[in-house]
Design a protein around this motif. Structure first.
Motif, PDB file in Angstrom:
ATOM      1  N   PHE A   1       0.845  -1.188   0.000  1.00  0.00           N
ATOM      2  CA  PHE A   1       0.000   0.000   0.000  1.00  0.00           C
ATOM      3  C   PHE A   1       0.887   1.248   0.000  1.00  0.00           C
ATOM      4  N   SER A   2       0.396   2.276  -0.623  1.00  0.00           N
ATOM      5  CA  SER A   2       1.127   3.536  -0.694  1.00  0.00           C
ATOM      6  C   SER A   2       0.705   4.444   0.461  1.00  0.00           C
ATOM      7  N   CYS A   3       1.689   4.916   1.200  1.00  0.00           N
ATOM      8  CA  CYS A   3       1.434   5.825   2.325  1.00  0.00           C
ATOM      9  C   CYS A   3       1.766   7.270   1.964  1.00  0.00           C
ATOM     10  N   SER A   4       1.871   7.554   0.675  1.00  0.00           N
ATOM     11  CA  SER A   4       2.256   8.902   0.258  1.00  0.00           C
ATOM     12  C   SER A   4       1.237   9.949   0.707  1.00  0.00           C
ATOM     13  N   SER A   5      -0.057   9.592   0.678  1.00  0.00           N
ATOM     14  CA  SER A   5      -1.082  10.553   1.114  1.00  0.00           C
ATOM     15  C   SER A   5      -0.953  10.843   2.602  1.00  0.00           C
ATOM     16  N   ALA A   6      -0.694   9.797   3.394  1.00  0.00           N
ATOM     17  CA  ALA A   6      -0.531  10.000   4.835  1.00  0.00           C
ATOM     18  C   ALA A   6       0.709  10.835   5.126  1.00  0.00           C
TER      19      ALA A   6
END
Length: 234
Positions: A106-111
């Motif tokens: 999963f990508s945590c770039s937004s967080a």
């Protein structure tokens, strides 16, 4: 590859989200974020690290994921053929196995962008802390010694220490797995093929006869004399 998240990182992400809501600098209300340790690893490698940390031996036999999937499909198909009610209870096992064989990252770039999330506990530290939390399951713990006591079970006393016992009790994993596959093939050949027992036996004998006949007419030069080959090398 799979992503994992240590519980303190999840708690830290909640604190970051609360701070972002209070600052009102970025609109994060109603948004969903993925929280991980930002370090995906193979599921088998992660499980092996946990086992080694608890004092157990890393699994020696490695099966291809495709083969494991086929075995699971065969087991589910056999359950369906036999109209077994136990399939419903084993469904979570199949789901976990399916997740273990798939890539779940999963990508945590937004967080990271919206709430400023950065893991406070690395994956290595999280594994170490998790092993300490489950120290009662370690191999040298009193609980493990109680479970793995030297007292033989009734089955071990009944079977003894012969070759049959080694196969049935999974002492020799290679032989046990080979016998398991052979039994599945024989079970399918005689029961699920749609033929009678006599016709199945006749076709099996015909197949064995053809195989032996083909083996007998092969030239002997196709097979290497390993003893002579080793002598020449020496």
């Amino acid at each position: 590859m799979s992503d994992f998240a240590y519980v303190e990182n999840v708690a830290h992400a909640l604190i970051c989200a609360e701070a972002a809501l209070g600052s009102q600098l970025v609109s994060v209300s109603g948004k969903a974020f993925f929280i991980t340790n930002l370090k995906p690893v193979k599921f088998s490698e992660f499980a092996s690290i946990i086992l080694e940390g608890l004092g157990y031996q890393r699994p020696m036999i490695k099966l291809p994921s495709r083969l494991v999937q086929y075995i699971v499909l065969v087991v589910k198909w056999m359950h369906a053929k036999m109209h077994s009610q136990k399939l419903n209870y084993s469904a979570p096992v199949h789901n976990v196995l399916r997740l273990a064989l798939c890539t779940t990252t999963f990508s945590c770039s937004s967080a990271q962008k919206c709430i400023g999330y950065v893991p406070v506990i690395s994956l290595e530290e999280g594994v170490t802390l998790s092993i300490e939390s489950f120290s009662h399951l370690a191999r040298d713990s009193s609980f493990a010694r109680q479970v793995n006591s030297n007292e033989y079970s009734k089955v071990e006393k009944l079977l003894g220490g012969g070759k049959v016992a080694d196969i049935l009790l999974w002492r020799d994993e290679n032989k046990t797995f080979t016998c398991f596959i052979a039994l599945i093939l024989l079970y399918y050949w005689f029961f699920f093929s749609g033929r009678t027992f006599i016709s199945s036996s006749a076709k099996l004998l015909l197949l064995v006869s053809i195989t032996l006949s083909g083996y007998s007419i092969l030239p002997s030069k196709m097979f290497i004399d390993y003893d002579a080959f080793a002598t020449d090398l020496v």
